[in-house]
Write a protein that holds these residues in place. Sequence first.
Motif, PDB file in Angstrom:
ATOM      1  N   ARG A   1     -18.431 -31.106 -17.469  1.00  0.00           N
ATOM      2  CA  ARG A   1     -19.399 -31.754 -18.370  1.00  0.00           C
ATOM      3  C   ARG A   1     -20.186 -32.741 -17.512  1.00  0.00           C
ATOM      4  NH1 ARG A   1     -16.860 -33.103 -24.160  1.00  0.00           N
ATOM      5  NH2 ARG A   1     -19.102 -33.025 -24.610  1.00  0.00           N
ATOM      6  N   PRO A   2     -21.262 -32.287 -16.880  1.00  0.00           N
ATOM      7  CA  PRO A   2     -21.931 -33.030 -15.810  1.00  0.00           C
ATOM      8  C   PRO A   2     -22.439 -34.417 -16.191  1.00  0.00           C
ATOM      9  CG  PRO A   2     -22.674 -30.753 -15.849  1.00  0.00           C
ATOM     10  CD  PRO A   2     -21.869 -30.956 -17.082  1.00  0.00           C
ATOM     11  N   GLY A   3     -22.614 -34.706 -17.485  1.00  0.00           N
ATOM     12  CA  GLY A   3     -23.087 -36.030 -17.870  1.00  0.00           C
ATOM     13  C   GLY A   3     -21.975 -36.972 -18.296  1.00  0.00           C
ATOM     14  N   MET A   4     -20.721 -36.563 -18.132  1.00  0.00           N
ATOM     15  CA  MET A   4     -19.586 -37.372 -18.601  1.00  0.00           C
ATOM     16  C   MET A   4     -18.863 -38.016 -17.423  1.00  0.00           C
ATOM     17  SD  MET A   4     -16.181 -36.233 -20.749  1.00  0.00           S
ATOM     18  CE  MET A   4     -17.077 -35.931 -22.255  1.00  0.00           C
ATOM     19  N   LEU A   5     -18.654 -39.320 -17.500  1.00  0.00           N
ATOM     20  CA  LEU A   5     -17.954 -40.047 -16.444  1.00  0.00           C
ATOM     21  C   LEU A   5     -16.463 -39.739 -16.439  1.00  0.00           C
ATOM     22  CD1 LEU A   5     -19.677 -43.519 -16.805  1.00  0.00           C
ATOM     23  CD2 LEU A   5     -19.716 -42.093 -14.746  1.00  0.00           C
ATOM     24  N   MET A   6     -15.885 -39.722 -15.245  1.00  0.00           N
ATOM     25  CA  MET A   6     -14.442 -39.592 -15.114  1.00  0.00           C
ATOM     26  C   MET A   6     -13.782 -40.929 -15.429  1.00  0.00           C
ATOM     27  SD  MET A   6     -13.810 -36.451 -14.134  1.00  0.00           S
ATOM     28  CE  MET A   6     -12.256 -36.432 -13.221  1.00  0.00           C
TER      29      MET A   6
ATOM     30  N   LEU B   1     -30.489 -45.714 -11.548  1.00  0.00           N
ATOM     31  CA  LEU B   1     -31.244 -44.525 -11.153  1.00  0.00           C
ATOM     32  C   LEU B   1     -30.312 -43.324 -11.029  1.00  0.00           C
ATOM     33  CD1 LEU B   1     -33.423 -46.079  -8.304  1.00  0.00           C
ATOM     34  CD2 LEU B   1     -34.211 -45.472 -10.602  1.00  0.00           C
ATOM     35  N   GLY B   2     -30.630 -42.254 -11.745  1.00  0.00           N
ATOM     36  CA  GLY B   2     -29.885 -41.014 -11.612  1.00  0.00           C
ATOM     37  C   GLY B   2     -30.599 -40.072 -10.662  1.00  0.00           C
ATOM     38  N   HIS B   3     -29.852 -39.434  -9.764  1.00  0.00           N
ATOM     39  CA  HIS B   3     -30.432 -38.529  -8.763  1.00  0.00           C
ATOM     40  C   HIS B   3     -29.726 -37.179  -8.814  1.00  0.00           C
ATOM     41  CE1 HIS B   3     -32.608 -41.786  -6.611  1.00  0.00           C
ATOM     42  NE2 HIS B   3     -31.551 -42.519  -6.951  1.00  0.00           N
ATOM     43  N   ALA B   4     -30.458 -36.124  -8.455  1.00  0.00           N
ATOM     44  CA  ALA B   4     -29.906 -34.774  -8.392  1.00  0.00           C
ATOM     45  C   ALA B   4     -30.305 -34.121  -7.075  1.00  0.00           C
ATOM     46  CB  ALA B   4     -30.411 -33.934  -9.569  1.00  0.00           C
ATOM     47  N   ASP B   5     -29.656 -32.977  -6.766  1.00  0.00           N
ATOM     48  CA  ASP B   5     -30.096 -32.201  -5.615  1.00  0.00           C
ATOM     49  C   ASP B   5     -31.125 -31.165  -6.074  1.00  0.00           C
ATOM     50  OD1 ASP B   5     -28.742 -30.038  -6.740  1.00  0.00           O
ATOM     51  OD2 ASP B   5     -26.944 -30.375  -5.546  1.00  0.00           O
TER      52      ASP B   5
ATOM     53  N   GLN C   1     -33.552 -34.005 -16.226  1.00  0.00           N
ATOM     54  CA  GLN C   1     -32.824 -34.320 -17.447  1.00  0.00           C
ATOM     55  C   GLN C   1     -31.372 -34.682 -17.150  1.00  0.00           C
ATOM     56  OE1 GLN C   1     -33.820 -34.857 -20.391  1.00  0.00           O
ATOM     57  NE2 GLN C   1     -31.863 -34.936 -21.494  1.00  0.00           N
ATOM     58  N   LEU C   2     -30.752 -33.910 -16.250  1.00  0.00           N
ATOM     59  CA  LEU C   2     -29.361 -34.183 -15.890  1.00  0.00           C
ATOM     60  C   LEU C   2     -29.229 -35.545 -15.211  1.00  0.00           C
ATOM     61  CD1 LEU C   2     -26.443 -33.273 -15.673  1.00  0.00           C
ATOM     62  CD2 LEU C   2     -27.039 -32.023 -13.587  1.00  0.00           C
ATOM     63  N   SER C   3     -30.153 -35.863 -14.319  1.00  0.00           N
ATOM     64  CA  SER C   3     -30.092 -37.158 -13.636  1.00  0.00           C
ATOM     65  C   SER C   3     -30.291 -38.294 -14.631  1.00  0.00           C
ATOM     66  CB  SER C   3     -31.140 -37.234 -12.523  1.00  0.00           C
ATOM     67  OG  SER C   3     -32.456 -37.246 -13.039  1.00  0.00           O
ATOM     68  N   GLN C   4     -31.108 -38.063 -15.643  1.00  0.00           N
ATOM     69  CA  GLN C   4     -31.316 -39.088 -16.670  1.00  0.00           C
ATOM     70  C   GLN C   4     -30.060 -39.292 -17.501  1.00  0.00           C
ATOM     71  OE1 GLN C   4     -35.129 -39.242 -18.887  1.00  0.00           O
ATOM     72  NE2 GLN C   4     -33.866 -38.902 -20.691  1.00  0.00           N
ATOM     73  N   GLU C   5     -29.381 -38.197 -17.857  1.00  0.00           N
ATOM     74  CA  GLU C   5     -28.151 -38.307 -18.636  1.00  0.00           C
ATOM     75  C   GLU C   5     -27.076 -39.063 -17.859  1.00  0.00           C
ATOM     76  OE1 GLU C   5     -27.164 -34.307 -19.613  1.00  0.00           O
ATOM     77  OE2 GLU C   5     -28.781 -34.101 -21.092  1.00  0.00           O
ATOM     78  N   ARG C   6     -27.010 -38.847 -16.565  1.00  0.00           N
ATOM     79  CA  ARG C   6     -26.033 -39.572 -15.755  1.00  0.00           C
ATOM     80  C   ARG C   6     -26.374 -41.052 -15.689  1.00  0.00           C
ATOM     81  NH1 ARG C   6     -26.031 -34.750 -11.264  1.00  0.00           N
ATOM     82  NH2 ARG C   6     -24.264 -33.557 -12.115  1.00  0.00           N
ATOM     83  N   ALA C   7     -27.655 -41.369 -15.569  1.00  0.00           N
ATOM     84  CA  ALA C   7     -28.054 -42.773 -15.580  1.00  0.00           C
ATOM     85  C   ALA C   7     -27.724 -43.409 -16.921  1.00  0.00           C
ATOM     86  CB  ALA C   7     -29.547 -42.893 -15.273  1.00  0.00           C
ATOM     87  N   GLN C   8     -27.907 -42.674 -18.011  1.00  0.00           N
ATOM     88  CA  GLN C   8     -27.570 -43.186 -19.338  1.00  0.00           C
ATOM     89  C   GLN C   8     -26.080 -43.491 -19.463  1.00  0.00           C
ATOM     90  OE1 GLN C   8     -29.488 -39.828 -21.507  1.00  0.00           O
ATOM     91  NE2 GLN C   8     -30.316 -41.423 -22.824  1.00  0.00           N
ATOM     92  N   ALA C   9     -25.257 -42.600 -18.904  1.00  0.00           N
ATOM     93  CA  ALA C   9     -23.814 -42.789 -18.998  1.00  0.00           C
ATOM     94  C   ALA C   9     -23.389 -44.085 -18.316  1.00  0.00           C
ATOM     95  CB  ALA C   9     -23.092 -41.587 -18.370  1.00  0.00           C
TER      96      ALA C   9
END
Length: 232
Positions: A106-111, A136-140, A150-158
């Motif tokens: 679940r790529p947007g969920m923190l461990m 800041l969320g970053h992706a490859d 979108q994925l980098s934004q979800e990670r920044a939100q988390a």
Amino acid sequence: MKLLKTAAVFICLTATGCSSLNHEPSSSSPSTRSAASSEKSWWPFGGKKTAPETAAKIDEAATHAWLDAYEPRLREALKDSKFTLERRDNVLIVTAPVDSSFNPDRPGMLMPTTLGPFSRVAKLVEGDSKTGVLVLGHADTSGQAPVNRQLSQERAQAVAAIFRLSGLRRDRLLLKGVGSDMPRAANDSREGRALNRRVEIVLTPQHTLMALLAQYNTPAKAGPVLAVTQTK
């Protein structure tokens, strides 16, 4: 038991995309937002949606004094974690690698193991009214650009959710997903892509937060994060 309850709250927030943080109008879908993201700041907490025309002048002496005082406190908060801390010109940047910080399924969920260091940094910042935070969320480049953004934004939100739950005021916290626009390394190797998948917590004196954000919204300056020279 208290730690488990706290972890459950954080995981719940990340699993739902941190909807409590996202006040972006519905018309700004991932497809339309990706085209405009280099020109507009993404404001998760309502209010104005564009940076002011003029940025606050930087008091170099005061900023360096702030850096000198803050850096050792951050290093102590991050001790024994996989996070790194860098001092770049007028900012301090905490970097969390995605591969050890987020659930691979679940790529947007923190461990849960990352909640401790994130929370320590959040409480440190929350107790200091002079400090602002830009997440800041970053992706490859392994996926399509709109999906990466979108994925980098979800990670920044988390990550931003942890700072909000710790009590950080809304005028001191901004976040942005920049996709693969600002790599740290080449994307032609597994190691390089792993370095580029990250979340950065950029700490700066609160009065220079808007000037710092503006740098990440200027296409001409879109490059490696290492190029930060002033305080968006």
